[in-house]
Design an enzyme around this catalytic site. Structure first.
Site, PDB file in Angstrom:
ATOM      1  N   HIS A 139      42.156  88.635 101.280  1.00 55.38           N
ATOM      2  CA  HIS A 139      42.565  88.860  99.887  1.00 55.38           C
ATOM      3  C   HIS A 139      43.240  90.212  99.703  1.00 55.38           C
ATOM      4  CE1 HIS A 139      38.438  86.799  99.554  1.00 55.38           C
ATOM      5  NE2 HIS A 139      39.357  85.847  99.491  1.00 55.38           N
ATOM      6  N   HIS A 141      42.699  93.151  97.170  1.00 58.73           N
ATOM      7  CA  HIS A 141      41.776  93.655  96.152  1.00 58.73           C
ATOM      8  C   HIS A 141      42.487  94.707  95.296  1.00 58.73           C
ATOM      9  CE1 HIS A 141      37.697  92.060  97.699  1.00 58.73           C
ATOM     10  NE2 HIS A 141      38.654  91.368  98.281  1.00 58.73           N
ATOM     11  N   HIS A 156      39.049  91.057  93.552  1.00 58.37           N
ATOM     12  CA  HIS A 156      40.368  90.490  93.855  1.00 58.37           C
ATOM     13  C   HIS A 156      41.369  90.930  92.789  1.00 58.37           C
ATOM     14  CE1 HIS A 156      38.365  86.910  96.146  1.00 58.37           C
ATOM     15  NE2 HIS A 156      37.939  88.094  96.535  1.00 58.37           N
ATOM     16  N   HIS A 164      39.152  82.547  90.512  1.00 58.66           N
ATOM     17  CA  HIS A 164      39.467  82.561  91.937  1.00 58.66           C
ATOM     18  C   HIS A 164      39.954  81.177  92.368  1.00 58.66           C
ATOM     19  CE1 HIS A 164      39.283  83.712  96.119  1.00 58.66           C
ATOM     20  NE2 HIS A 164      38.642  82.577  96.363  1.00 58.66           N
ATOM     21  N   HIS A 173      43.722  84.145  91.464  1.00 55.15           N
ATOM     22  CA  HIS A 173      43.993  85.583  91.374  1.00 55.15           C
ATOM     23  C   HIS A 173      45.291  85.877  92.120  1.00 55.15           C
ATOM     24  CE1 HIS A 173      39.316  85.873  91.353  1.00 55.15           C
ATOM     25  NE2 HIS A 173      39.771  85.748  90.112  1.00 55.15           N
ATOM     26  N   ASP A 176      44.650  86.218  95.833  1.00 56.83           N
ATOM     27  CA  ASP A 176      44.039  85.122  96.603  1.00 56.83           C
ATOM     28  C   ASP A 176      44.987  84.587  97.670  1.00 56.83           C
ATOM     29  OD1 ASP A 176      41.834  85.390  95.031  1.00 56.83           O
ATOM     30  OD2 ASP A 176      42.184  83.591  93.820  1.00 56.83           O
ATOM     31  N   HIS A 213      37.167  89.318 105.081  1.00 56.32           N
ATOM     32  CA  HIS A 213      35.733  89.072 104.887  1.00 56.32           C
ATOM     33  C   HIS A 213      35.067  88.454 106.114  1.00 56.32           C
ATOM     34  CE1 HIS A 213      35.472  89.881 100.500  1.00 56.32           C
ATOM     35  NE2 HIS A 213      36.769  89.689 100.580  1.00 56.32           N
ATOM     36  N   ARG A 236      32.560  92.519 103.419  1.00 57.06           N
ATOM     37  CA  ARG A 236      33.926  92.952 103.740  1.00 57.06           C
ATOM     38  C   ARG A 236      33.926  93.585 105.144  1.00 57.06           C
ATOM     39  NH1 ARG A 236      35.343  95.438  97.675  1.00 57.06           N
ATOM     40  NH2 ARG A 236      34.680  93.547  96.589  1.00 57.06           N
TER      41      ARG A 236
END
Ligand code: CU
Ligand code: ZN
Length: 247
Positions: A139, A141, A156, A164, A173, A176, A213, A236
């Site tokens: 993603h 962020h 995000h 999401h 998002h 995403d 992640h 993360r």
């Protein structure tokens, strides 16, 4: 470089910068889209100086060698293409429970036409140690803030207040980008084309952060309490701040 060559380069660079500015319809108040070594506001002054220089040169013949011309053309061609470039170098999360540690690094390069359109993302990362076939949420962020490792990059990037989702969803998002899947050597070598995230405009992702992640992003469909906010992708593992690059 002699005097004549200097003038030739100056005139050429000005011509190309002017062409780029016109091509992409840049607001002359906005200098961001021209990678010239001076601001757009300086153009009229430069124009006057160049006119004087041209008059000064008069009938002097410009005699650059083939090599000199090619040397000077390389950066100019990039400007003509009108791309904006950005890059990011993922590093392991410094604020992660050691049980989850994976020595992930690599490089993520992005480019987009300065007038908009799809964002091209080239991803090369290595050091994944999860089971073969595992997916890892990937993603953008909100914050390029690594004070507390990847923990301080916020959620995000979601400037439009959506849920999401998957990269192809309307309700997603901006950040995403789904999942990446390392090969049997723990390497991710892939490309993405995204039509939502952008390097330009007020919702540019430059200065924000890529986060990788430990778990799979369920794309909002997993039914967990955090499926519609984070894709239930878990801790993360690695992250990096997206910065502009020359190319
Ligand atoms: Cu994330
Ligand atoms: Zn999301």
């Amino acid at each position: 470089m002699d005097y004549t060559a200097s003038i030739f380069v100056l005139v050429s660079m000005f011509a190309v910068c002017t062409a780029v500015t016109e091509d992409v319809g840049v607001n002359t108040e906005n200098t961001e889209r021209c990678n010239c070594p001076w601001s757009v506001q300086d153009f009229s002054q430069l124009q006057e100086e160049i006119a004087l220089l041209k008059a000064d040169v008069g009938a002097i013949k410009v005699s650059l060698s083939e090599e000199e011309i090619q040397d000077n053309e390389i950066p100019l061609i990039e400007n003509v293409e009108g791309f904006v470039y950005a890059t990011c170098k993922p590093m392991p999360n410094s604020h992660l429970d050691s049980d989850y540690f994976q020595p992930i690094t690599g490089i993520i390069n992005m480019k987009q036409n300065a007038t908009g359109g799809p964002l091209y993302i080239d991803i090369y990362m290595y050091g994944f140690r999860s089971a073969f076939g595992s997916l890892h949420g990937f993603h953008i962020h909100t914050y390029g803030d690594l004070k507390e490792g990847c923990q301080s990059t916020g959620g995000h990037f979601n400037p439009f207040g959506k849920d999401h989702g998957a990269p192809g969803d309307d309700n997603r998002h901006v950040g995403d980008l789904g999942n990446v899947q390392p090969d049997h050597q723990g390497v991710v070598n892939t490309g993405m084309i995204d039509n939502v995230a952008s390097l330009i405009g007020e919702n540019s992702v430059i200065g924000r952060a890529f986060v990788i992640h430990s778990g799979e992003d369920d794309l909002g469909l997993g039914g967990f309490p955090d499926s519609r906010t984070t894709g239930h992708a878990g801790p993360r593992l690695a992250c990096c701040v997206i910065g502009r690059s020359e190319q």
